[in-house]
Motif scaffolding. Structure first.
Motif, PDB file in Angstrom:
ATOM      1  N   VAL A 263       0.853  -1.173   0.000  1.00  0.00           N
ATOM      2  CA  VAL A 263       0.000   0.000   0.000  1.00  0.00           C
ATOM      3  C   VAL A 263       0.897   1.234   0.000  1.00  0.00           C
ATOM      4  O   VAL A 263       1.773   1.380   0.836  1.00  0.00           O
ATOM      5  N   GLN A 264       0.646   2.106  -0.962  1.00  0.00           N
ATOM      6  CA  GLN A 264       1.428   3.334  -1.088  1.00  0.00           C
ATOM      7  C   GLN A 264       0.734   4.542  -0.459  1.00  0.00           C
ATOM      8  O   GLN A 264       1.386   5.456   0.000  1.00  0.00           O
ATOM      9  N   GLY A 265      -0.586   4.551  -0.483  1.00  0.00           N
ATOM     10  CA  GLY A 265      -1.317   5.687   0.052  1.00  0.00           C
ATOM     11  C   GLY A 265      -2.686   5.267   0.551  1.00  0.00           C
ATOM     12  O   GLY A 265      -3.278   4.324   0.035  1.00  0.00           O
ATOM     13  N   VAL A 266      -3.165   5.976   1.563  1.00  0.00           N
ATOM     14  CA  VAL A 266      -4.475   5.702   2.143  1.00  0.00           C
ATOM     15  C   VAL A 266      -5.187   7.036   2.353  1.00  0.00           C
ATOM     16  O   VAL A 266      -4.567   8.019   2.754  1.00  0.00           O
ATOM     17  N   ALA A 267      -6.488   7.059   2.075  1.00  0.00           N
ATOM     18  CA  ALA A 267      -7.307   8.250   2.320  1.00  0.00           C
ATOM     19  C   ALA A 267      -8.667   7.795   2.815  1.00  0.00           C
ATOM     20  O   ALA A 267      -9.103   6.681   2.521  1.00  0.00           O
ATOM     21  N   TYR A 268      -9.311   8.644   3.575  1.00  0.00           N
ATOM     22  CA  TYR A 268     -10.658   8.328   4.052  1.00  0.00           C
ATOM     23  C   TYR A 268     -11.639   9.357   3.514  1.00  0.00           C
ATOM     24  O   TYR A 268     -11.272  10.467   3.149  1.00  0.00           O
ATOM     25  N   ASP A 269     -12.884   8.957   3.462  1.00  0.00           N
ATOM     26  CA  ASP A 269     -13.962   9.829   3.019  1.00  0.00           C
ATOM     27  C   ASP A 269     -14.251  10.809   4.156  1.00  0.00           C
ATOM     28  O   ASP A 269     -14.617  10.399   5.247  1.00  0.00           O
ATOM     29  N   PRO A 270     -14.086  12.121   3.936  1.00  0.00           N
ATOM     30  CA  PRO A 270     -14.303  13.081   5.014  1.00  0.00           C
ATOM     31  C   PRO A 270     -15.752  13.121   5.516  1.00  0.00           C
ATOM     32  O   PRO A 270     -16.002  13.526   6.642  1.00  0.00           O
ATOM     33  N   ARG A 271     -16.678  12.665   4.714  1.00  0.00           N
ATOM     34  CA  ARG A 271     -18.082  12.639   5.147  1.00  0.00           C
ATOM     35  C   ARG A 271     -18.453  11.332   5.820  1.00  0.00           C
ATOM     36  O   ARG A 271     -19.458  11.254   6.499  1.00  0.00           O
ATOM     37  N   ASN A 272     -17.664  10.293   5.588  1.00  0.00           N
ATOM     38  CA  ASN A 272     -17.891   8.996   6.218  1.00  0.00           C
ATOM     39  C   ASN A 272     -16.527   8.353   6.458  1.00  0.00           C
ATOM     40  O   ASN A 272     -16.012   7.637   5.598  1.00  0.00           O
ATOM     41  N   PRO A 273     -15.909   8.610   7.605  1.00  0.00           N
ATOM     42  CA  PRO A 273     -14.552   8.117   7.848  1.00  0.00           C
ATOM     43  C   PRO A 273     -14.433   6.594   7.915  1.00  0.00           C
ATOM     44  O   PRO A 273     -13.336   6.065   8.008  1.00  0.00           O
ATOM     45  N   ASN A 274     -15.554   5.873   7.848  1.00  0.00           N
ATOM     46  CA  ASN A 274     -15.492   4.419   7.785  1.00  0.00           C
ATOM     47  C   ASN A 274     -15.149   3.919   6.387  1.00  0.00           C
ATOM     48  O   ASN A 274     -14.798   2.757   6.212  1.00  0.00           O
ATOM     49  N   ILE A 275     -15.289   4.783   5.385  1.00  0.00           N
ATOM     50  CA  ILE A 275     -14.955   4.418   4.008  1.00  0.00           C
ATOM     51  C   ILE A 275     -13.517   4.836   3.742  1.00  0.00           C
ATOM     52  O   ILE A 275     -13.157   5.995   3.897  1.00  0.00           O
ATOM     53  N   LEU A 276     -12.700   3.871   3.341  1.00  0.00           N
ATOM     54  CA  LEU A 276     -11.278   4.101   3.098  1.00  0.00           C
ATOM     55  C   LEU A 276     -10.935   3.796   1.651  1.00  0.00           C
ATOM     56  O   LEU A 276     -11.580   2.968   1.007  1.00  0.00           O
ATOM     57  N   TYR A 277      -9.884   4.442   1.161  1.00  0.00           N
ATOM     58  CA  TYR A 277      -9.332   4.180  -0.159  1.00  0.00           C
ATOM     59  C   TYR A 277      -7.858   3.841   0.018  1.00  0.00           C
ATOM     60  O   TYR A 277      -7.164   4.472   0.816  1.00  0.00           O
ATOM     61  N   ALA A 278      -7.389   2.843  -0.729  1.00  0.00           N
ATOM     62  CA  ALA A 278      -5.982   2.452  -0.661  1.00  0.00           C
ATOM     63  C   ALA A 278      -5.397   2.415  -2.067  1.00  0.00           C
ATOM     64  O   ALA A 278      -5.962   1.785  -2.963  1.00  0.00           O
TER      65      ALA A 278
END
Length: 71
Positions: free
Chosen positions: A1-16
């Motif tokens: 995994v190079q980068g991770v971000a979360y949805d600012p409106r729903n921090p339970n949703i993550l992107y990798a």
């Protein structure tokens, strides 16, 4: 995994962003007992390159996800 971000409106949703696996989205709602599916979903499998580095979710519109790739 190079980068991770979360949805600012729903921090339970993550992107990798992964080295050679593309962009992935994690949604814990997909793992609930009522609908037991795999919570990680591949996004952008049709990108010219699956080598991704960074991922950012817009703070204004969480449907806008920016990801960097190697072309």
């Amino acid at each position: 995994v190079q980068g991770v971000a979360y949805d600012p409106r729903n921090p339970n949703i993550l992107y990798a962003a992964t080295t050679n696996g593309g962009l992935w989205r994690y949604n814990p709602a997909d793992a609930t007992p009522a609908s037991p599916t795999y919570p990680w979903r591949a996004l952008g499998d049709k990108f010219p390159s699956l080598a991704t580095h960074c991922v950012v979710v817009s703070p204004f519109n969480s449907k806008v996800v920016l990801v960097s790739t190697d072309l």
